[in-house]
Design an enzyme around this catalytic site. Structure first.
Site, mmCIF file in Angstrom:
data_model
loop_
_atom_site.group_PDB
_atom_site.id
_atom_site.type_symbol
_atom_site.label_atom_id
_atom_site.label_comp_id
_atom_site.label_asym_id
_atom_site.label_seq_id
_atom_site.Cartn_x
_atom_site.Cartn_y
_atom_site.Cartn_z
ATOM 1 N N ARG A 35 8.076 -6.963 -8.082
ATOM 2 C CA ARG A 35 8.601 -7.245 -6.730
ATOM 3 C C ARG A 35 8.078 -8.567 -6.192
ATOM 4 O O ARG A 35 6.904 -8.897 -6.376
ATOM 5 C CB ARG A 35 8.147 -6.162 -5.739
ATOM 6 C CG ARG A 35 8.580 -4.772 -6.020
ATOM 7 C CD ARG A 35 8.293 -3.878 -4.807
ATOM 8 N NE ARG A 35 6.878 -3.903 -4.386
ATOM 9 C CZ ARG A 35 6.396 -3.206 -3.378
ATOM 10 N NH1 ARG A 35 7.197 -2.427 -2.654
ATOM 11 N NH2 ARG A 35 5.124 -3.260 -3.061
ATOM 12 N N PHE A 79 9.843 6.288 -0.552
ATOM 13 C CA PHE A 79 8.463 6.124 -1.001
ATOM 14 C C PHE A 79 7.846 7.520 -1.133
ATOM 15 O O PHE A 79 7.987 8.344 -0.224
ATOM 16 C CB PHE A 79 7.706 5.285 0.025
ATOM 17 C CG PHE A 79 6.330 4.885 -0.393
ATOM 18 C CD1 PHE A 79 6.156 3.901 -1.354
ATOM 19 C CD2 PHE A 79 5.215 5.470 0.171
ATOM 20 C CE1 PHE A 79 4.879 3.517 -1.738
ATOM 21 C CE2 PHE A 79 3.934 5.088 -0.211
ATOM 22 C CZ PHE A 79 3.769 4.105 -1.171
ATOM 23 N N ASP A 138 12.474 5.638 8.398
ATOM 24 C CA ASP A 138 11.217 4.978 8.080
ATOM 25 C C ASP A 138 11.529 3.490 7.896
ATOM 26 O O ASP A 138 12.362 3.124 7.061
ATOM 27 C CB ASP A 138 10.623 5.577 6.797
ATOM 28 C CG ASP A 138 9.258 4.998 6.485
ATOM 29 O OD1 ASP A 138 9.015 3.827 6.848
ATOM 30 O OD2 ASP A 138 8.435 5.702 5.868
ATOM 31 N N TYR A 197 1.084 -3.359 8.478
ATOM 32 C CA TYR A 197 0.283 -4.231 7.590
ATOM 33 C C TYR A 197 1.157 -4.934 6.570
ATOM 34 O O TYR A 197 0.665 -5.747 5.808
ATOM 35 C CB TYR A 197 -0.818 -3.418 6.876
ATOM 36 C CG TYR A 197 -0.347 -2.137 6.233
ATOM 37 C CD1 TYR A 197 0.293 -2.156 5.003
ATOM 38 C CD2 TYR A 197 -0.527 -0.910 6.868
ATOM 39 C CE1 TYR A 197 0.748 -0.986 4.421
ATOM 40 C CE2 TYR A 197 -0.074 0.264 6.292
ATOM 41 C CZ TYR A 197 0.553 0.218 5.067
ATOM 42 O OH TYR A 197 1.014 1.377 4.498
ATOM 43 N N LYS A 198 2.468 -4.616 6.558
ATOM 44 C CA LYS A 198 3.360 -5.286 5.613
ATOM 45 C C LYS A 198 3.867 -6.587 6.251
ATOM 46 O O LYS A 198 3.087 -7.512 6.429
ATOM 47 C CB LYS A 198 4.476 -4.320 5.205
ATOM 48 C CG LYS A 198 3.928 -3.174 4.330
ATOM 49 C CD LYS A 198 4.927 -2.077 4.027
ATOM 50 C CE LYS A 198 4.272 -1.030 3.119
ATOM 51 N NZ LYS A 198 4.944 0.270 3.136
HETATM 52 C C1 LIG Z 1 4.071 1.479 2.734
HETATM 53 C C2 LIG Z 1 4.773 2.776 2.923
HETATM 54 C C3 LIG Z 1 4.055 3.943 3.260
HETATM 55 C C4 LIG Z 1 2.545 3.948 3.346
HETATM 56 O O1 LIG Z 1 2.104 4.897 4.248
HETATM 57 P P1 LIG Z 1 0.607 4.831 4.813
HETATM 58 O O2 LIG Z 1 0.410 6.114 5.487
HETATM 59 O O3 LIG Z 1 0.540 3.652 5.747
HETATM 60 O O4 LIG Z 1 -0.310 4.629 3.664
HETATM 61 C C5 LIG Z 1 4.781 5.099 3.495
HETATM 62 N N1 LIG Z 1 6.134 5.124 3.390
HETATM 63 C C6 LIG Z 1 6.837 4.019 3.055
HETATM 64 C C7 LIG Z 1 8.322 4.087 2.956
HETATM 65 C C8 LIG Z 1 6.183 2.822 2.785
HETATM 66 O O5 LIG Z 1 6.864 1.739 2.420
#
Ligand SMILES: *Cc1c(COP(=O)(O)O)cnc(C)c1O
Length: 395
Positions: A354, A111, A182, A207-208
């Site tokens: 998705r 991400f 992660d 939050y996911k």
């Molecule tokens: C959802 C997601 C994020 C989001 O990071 P936030 O700091 O919570 O906004 C970061 N990395 C990955 C791999 C994600 O899937």
């Protein structure tokens, strides 16, 4: 056997929610608990609530609920801030564990925020640091003796392709690199055993799949034996050994709490704490088996009904997380039309649609109905209308 918990969620009528990998739905128990926290704890107890309502110890309690879901021992996880910040702390601490090395290895399936965090941190550390980004399939070969930290997201946010956590971690350790995972798209979706994986660090958001609500706090895991040498660059008073001594010099806490920064967001933590009750009796292996079974059904339905959609998610159960993605060049417009018809998924540039498969509240009938609705929308060509072409700020 896995038991569906749909009745624990406040899902709107006429919506099939396939976006739980982006923002989990509202658990029914959350609003009244939040109201109680605001009106009774904050409203009546005022500042005394930090002690009397257990606000200060809440972080540790919630963290131990997460530990059970990700296969970590108690008191090896702390909570707070956002995933990007927790990743920054873990990466900076990882780099300090390998002071002679200058390379962070990641992959192009990560991400972007993770890569941006690494870029920002490395730029601050000096010109000799580099971020090496390779294709996901090339990660194993790219781990060599120059790498300080291997920083990977286990489940790809677009395709759901899943790295082999054991194998990659083992390779990283053979080259004496630090392993940082992660788990944003893994936590609450697939079985994990952080303890067995032996990785030094892991981070994730809540939050996911964990349904903690928008802006819910992130988590950070550190392997107990490296904790003493693990110092995050971003340090704050709640990570101090004795925050209420108010000393002028930072002294890291002798526990995972050293990765805390500042005041916890109590309302968010309360929502997450309540949401996690749903997971109390969930066996992650059963849940995952059910999600893989459901994904197979959904893929078969879509492939039979809409041959123009091309599957980008791996077919092998062990090689994927818990969402299904298809690509189509008009993916954005098609997804907007599908959402209008009541099936909520999302779109990721350049062409990916998705659909999260979350057995807690999604069953076989939902997926068959969703596929039928998607076919109707696609065949109608309604998605070609101009109103579906304009991109919203959040996709
Ligand atoms: C959802 C997601 C994020 C989001 O990071 P936030 O700091 O919570 O906004 C970061 N990395 C990955 C791999 C994600 O899937």
């Amino acid at each position: 056997m896995f038991r569906n918990k749909k009745s624990d969620f406040a899902l709107p009528e006429n919506v099939i929610y396939l976006d739980g990998n982006s923002l989990g739905p509202l658990p029914k128990a959350v609003p009244s608990r939040l109201q109680n926290m605001v009106q009774d704890e904050w409203g009546k107890e005022l500042i005394r609530a930090w002690n009397s309502a257990g606000w200060m110890s809440q972080t540790g309690r919630v963290a131990n609920k997460i530990s059970r879901i990700v296969g970590a021992a108690d008191n090896t996880i702390t909570m707070g801030d956002t995933l990007s910040i927790k990743l920054f702390q873990a990466l900076s601490a990882g780099l300090k564990l390998r002071p002679k090395r200058r390379v962070v290895l990641s992959d192009s399936g990560n991400f972007p925020s993770d890569l941006y965090v690494a870029q920002g941190l490395l730029a601050g550390l000096g010109d000799d640091y580099t971020l090496r980004v390779v294709a996901p399939e090339e990660v194993m070969d790219a781990i060599d003796e120059t790498v300080a930290v291997v920083m990977l997201t286990e489940v790809d946010y677009r395709t759901a392709r899943r790295h082999d956590m054991m194998k990659v971690t083992e390779k990283a350790h053979r080259q004496e690199a630090v392993m940082l995972w992660d788990l944003a798209h893994s936590t609450g979706a697939v079985p994990l055993s952080l303890s067995e994986s032996n990785c030094e660090f892991a981070v994730g958001c809540t939050y996911k799949y964990l349904n903690g609500g928008p802006g819910a706090p992130a988590f950070l895991y550190a392997r107990p034996d490296i904790l003493e040498q693990a110092t995050p660059i971003l340090t704050g008073w709640l990570g101090h050994a004795a925050p209420f001594d108010f000393q002028l010099d930072y002294q890291p806490a002798n526990s995972i709490e050293r990765f805390r920064v500042g005041t916890p967001s109590v309302a968010q933590m309360t929502m997450l704490d309540t949401a996690l009750e749903i997971y109390t009796d969930v066996n992650m292996h059963d849940l995952s088996q059910e999600s893989q079974r459901l994904m197979d059904i959904f893929i078969a339905e879509i492939e039979a009904k809409i041959p123009d959609f091309r599957l980008t998610t791996p077919r092998a159960h062990e090689g994927r997380g818990s969402h299904v993605s298809f690509c189509h060049e008009a993916g954005y417009a098609i997804m907007q039309a599908v959402i209008e018809a009541g099936v909520i998924g999302d779109f990721r540039a350049p062409d990916i649609m998705r659909f999260a498969v979350t057995p807690l509240y999604i069953g076989e009938d939902d997926l068959r109905n969703a596929a039928e609705i998607m076919k109707t929308v696609y065949d109608s060509g309604i998605w070609q209308e101009p109103r579906f072409q304009t991109r919203n700020a959040v996709t």
